[in-house]
Design a protein around this motif. Structure first.
Motif, PDB file in Angstrom:
ATOM      1  N   GLN A  86       0.836  -1.191   0.000  1.00 29.95           N
ATOM      2  CA  GLN A  86       0.000   0.000   0.000  1.00 29.95           C
ATOM      3  C   GLN A  86       0.879   1.252   0.000  1.00 29.95           C
ATOM      4  N   TRP A  87       0.621   2.153  -0.968  1.00 31.48           N
ATOM      5  CA  TRP A  87       1.413   3.371  -1.090  1.00 31.48           C
ATOM      6  C   TRP A  87       0.495   4.570  -1.311  1.00 31.48           C
ATOM      7  N   PRO A  88       0.927   5.753  -0.904  1.00 32.79           N
ATOM      8  CA  PRO A  88       0.159   6.960  -1.240  1.00 32.79           C
ATOM      9  C   PRO A  88       0.132   7.186  -2.746  1.00 32.79           C
ATOM     10  N   SER A  89      -0.814   7.957  -3.207  1.00 29.00           N
ATOM     11  CA  SER A  89      -0.968   8.190  -4.648  1.00 29.00           C
ATOM     12  C   SER A  89       0.214   8.947  -5.244  1.00 29.00           C
ATOM     13  N   ARG A  90       0.992   9.610  -4.436  1.00 27.32           N
ATOM     14  CA  ARG A  90       2.138  10.374  -4.951  1.00 27.32           C
ATOM     15  C   ARG A  90       3.382   9.507  -5.169  1.00 27.32           C
ATOM     16  N   VAL A  91       3.253   8.190  -4.979  1.00 26.36           N
ATOM     17  CA  VAL A  91       4.352   7.248  -5.228  1.00 26.36           C
ATOM     18  C   VAL A  91       4.044   6.451  -6.488  1.00 26.36           C
ATOM     19  N   ARG A  92       5.029   6.389  -7.384  1.00 28.68           N
ATOM     20  CA  ARG A  92       4.855   5.638  -8.628  1.00 28.68           C
ATOM     21  C   ARG A  92       6.081   4.756  -8.849  1.00 28.68           C
ATOM     22  N   PHE A  93       5.857   3.496  -9.232  1.00 28.62           N
ATOM     23  CA  PHE A  93       6.941   2.551  -9.475  1.00 28.62           C
ATOM     24  C   PHE A  93       7.132   2.342 -10.979  1.00 28.62           C
ATOM     25  N   VAL A  94       8.390   2.306 -11.398  1.00 30.23           N
ATOM     26  CA  VAL A  94       8.748   2.199 -12.810  1.00 30.23           C
ATOM     27  C   VAL A  94       9.807   1.113 -12.967  1.00 30.23           C
ATOM     28  N   HIS A  95       9.574   0.200 -13.908  1.00 27.80           N
ATOM     29  CA  HIS A  95      10.573  -0.824 -14.227  1.00 27.80           C
ATOM     30  C   HIS A  95      11.503  -0.262 -15.293  1.00 27.80           C
ATOM     31  N   SER A  96      12.754   0.007 -14.916  1.00 29.16           N
ATOM     32  CA  SER A  96      13.720   0.580 -15.853  1.00 29.16           C
ATOM     33  C   SER A  96      15.125   0.430 -15.288  1.00 29.16           C
ATOM     34  N   ARG A  97      16.092   0.339 -16.163  1.00 28.12           N
ATOM     35  CA  ARG A  97      17.478   0.459 -15.732  1.00 28.12           C
ATOM     36  C   ARG A  97      17.733   1.906 -15.310  1.00 28.12           C
ATOM     37  N   ALA A  98      18.627   2.095 -14.355  1.00 25.19           N
ATOM     38  CA  ALA A  98      18.903   3.439 -13.857  1.00 25.19           C
ATOM     39  C   ALA A  98      19.352   4.372 -14.970  1.00 25.19           C
ATOM     40  N   GLU A  99      20.207   3.863 -15.855  1.00 25.68           N
ATOM     41  CA  GLU A  99      20.763   4.705 -16.912  1.00 25.68           C
ATOM     42  C   GLU A  99      19.742   5.070 -17.986  1.00 25.68           C
ATOM     43  N   ASP A 100      18.581   4.402 -17.989  1.00 26.64           N
ATOM     44  CA  ASP A 100      17.556   4.664 -18.999  1.00 26.64           C
ATOM     45  C   ASP A 100      16.394   5.503 -18.485  1.00 26.64           C
ATOM     46  N   VAL A 101      16.470   5.964 -17.259  1.00 28.78           N
ATOM     47  CA  VAL A 101      15.354   6.722 -16.679  1.00 28.78           C
ATOM     48  C   VAL A 101      15.097   7.989 -17.482  1.00 28.78           C
ATOM     49  N   ASP A 102      13.833   8.214 -17.811  1.00 30.29           N
ATOM     50  CA  ASP A 102      13.426   9.403 -18.563  1.00 30.29           C
ATOM     51  C   ASP A 102      12.108   9.892 -17.965  1.00 30.29           C
ATOM     52  N   GLU A 103      12.205  10.499 -16.799  1.00 29.31           N
ATOM     53  CA  GLU A 103      11.012  10.899 -16.054  1.00 29.31           C
ATOM     54  C   GLU A 103      11.035  12.375 -15.678  1.00 29.31           C
ATOM     55  N   GLY A 104      11.767  13.184 -16.455  1.00 30.28           N
ATOM     56  CA  GLY A 104      11.843  14.604 -16.159  1.00 30.28           C
ATOM     57  C   GLY A 104      12.883  14.918 -15.105  1.00 30.28           C
ATOM     58  N   GLU A 105      12.800  16.111 -14.538  1.00 31.35           N
ATOM     59  CA  GLU A 105      13.777  16.578 -13.560  1.00 31.35           C
ATOM     60  C   GLU A 105      13.341  16.274 -12.128  1.00 31.35           C
ATOM     61  N   PHE A 106      14.326  16.225 -11.241  1.00 28.84           N
ATOM     62  CA  PHE A 106      14.065  15.915  -9.841  1.00 28.84           C
ATOM     63  C   PHE A 106      14.808  16.881  -8.921  1.00 28.84           C
ATOM     64  N   ASP A 107      14.193  17.132  -7.778  1.00 32.99           N
ATOM     65  CA  ASP A 107      14.859  17.937  -6.748  1.00 32.99           C
ATOM     66  C   ASP A 107      15.937  17.150  -6.031  1.00 32.99           C
ATOM     67  N   ALA A 108      15.760  15.825  -5.963  1.00 30.98           N
ATOM     68  CA  ALA A 108      16.698  14.978  -5.231  1.00 30.98           C
ATOM     69  C   ALA A 108      16.664  13.563  -5.795  1.00 30.98           C
ATOM     70  N   VAL A 109      17.779  12.864  -5.640  1.00 31.72           N
ATOM     71  CA  VAL A 109      17.892  11.463  -6.051  1.00 31.72           C
ATOM     72  C   VAL A 109      18.466  10.662  -4.885  1.00 31.72           C
ATOM     73  N   PHE A 110      17.833   9.537  -4.599  1.00 31.52           N
ATOM     74  CA  PHE A 110      18.285   8.618  -3.555  1.00 31.52           C
ATOM     75  C   PHE A 110      18.602   7.283  -4.223  1.00 31.52           C
TER      76      PHE A 110
END
Length: 234
Positions: A86-110
């Protein structure tokens, strides 16, 4: 084991993964400590790279309950396991290699326990820098023992428990033998800080995570430059 095989190995280990990390005292507390190092505020957009079954995602939500999280992993099995929770609606999971991520810009990366498993860590770190907004923060939560013979010995002793337990729970010894060896072969803390600097991160620093794995797990923090280079602006 070739690093390109690692996601497939985690596919098969996904069902037992939460049980194994639950047997690791302080595992979740250590993730939360590193997540707090991001300095998150509600409304920020965060990329959780190598999210696994969602332990790092939960740590981010604890650090700042109002953040938006895009959680990414190269293992379809781990992502499927994370989505069952169970997750809040503001969490989204994506199956991708790290180097292929194409999800726009981010304030932070963990990125927890990720860089050590990457076939091309420098290329991926450079890509992470591009994904961060100017001045955005990267935190790596990572094993690093090569700078210290004591930490190396502690890690090997811990793996005397981890490897047989992983084999018992998943029926696959190779992944956990790889875990031990990959940490032994990975950058020391000094080398990883220098790797971050080489890939354009500033204000780089690190600290060992307190607790049972003191000197084995570290929090590494760096920032994207405050302004983009002309090449990155194109």
């Amino acid at each position: 084991m070739n690093k390109l095989e690692v996601p497939g190995k985690f596919d098969r280990a996904a069902r037992g993964y939460d049980l194994l990390v639950g047997l690791n005292p302080g595992y979740h507390q250590a993730l939360r400590r590193s997540a707090h190092a991001l300095g998150l505020r509600p409304g920020m957009r965060v990329l959780d790279l190598g999210c696994g079954t969602g332990a790092s995602t939960a740590a981010l939500l604890t650090a700042a309950p109002g953040v938006e999280v895009v959680a990414v992993d190269a293992s379809a099995g781990m992502i499927a396991r994370a989505k069952e929770k169970q997750w809040p609606s503001r969490v989204r999971f994506v199956h991708s290699r790290a180097e292929d991520v194409d999800e726009g810009e981010f304030d932070a990366v963990f990125a927890a326990y990720l860089v050590r498993n990457l076939p091309e860590p420098d290329a991926t770190l450079a890509r992470i820098r591009e994904l961060l907004k100017p001045g955005g923060t990267l935190v790596l939560h990572e094993y690093s023992v090569r700078d210290s013979p004591i930490s190396t010995a502690v890690w090997t002793a811990l793996c005397g428990f981890v490897v047989p337990m992983g084999w018992l729970v998943t029926g696959d010894r190779s992944l956990y033998t790889y875990l031990w060896r990959s940490v032994m072969d990975f950058d020391g803390a000094t080398d990883l800080r220098n790797r971050l600097r080489r890939n354009g991160f500033t204000a780089v620093r690190s600290a060992p995570v307190p607790g049972m794995q003191l000197g084995v797990v570290h929090t590494f923090r760096g920032q994207a430059p405050a302004a983009r280079t002309p090449e990155e602006q194109r």
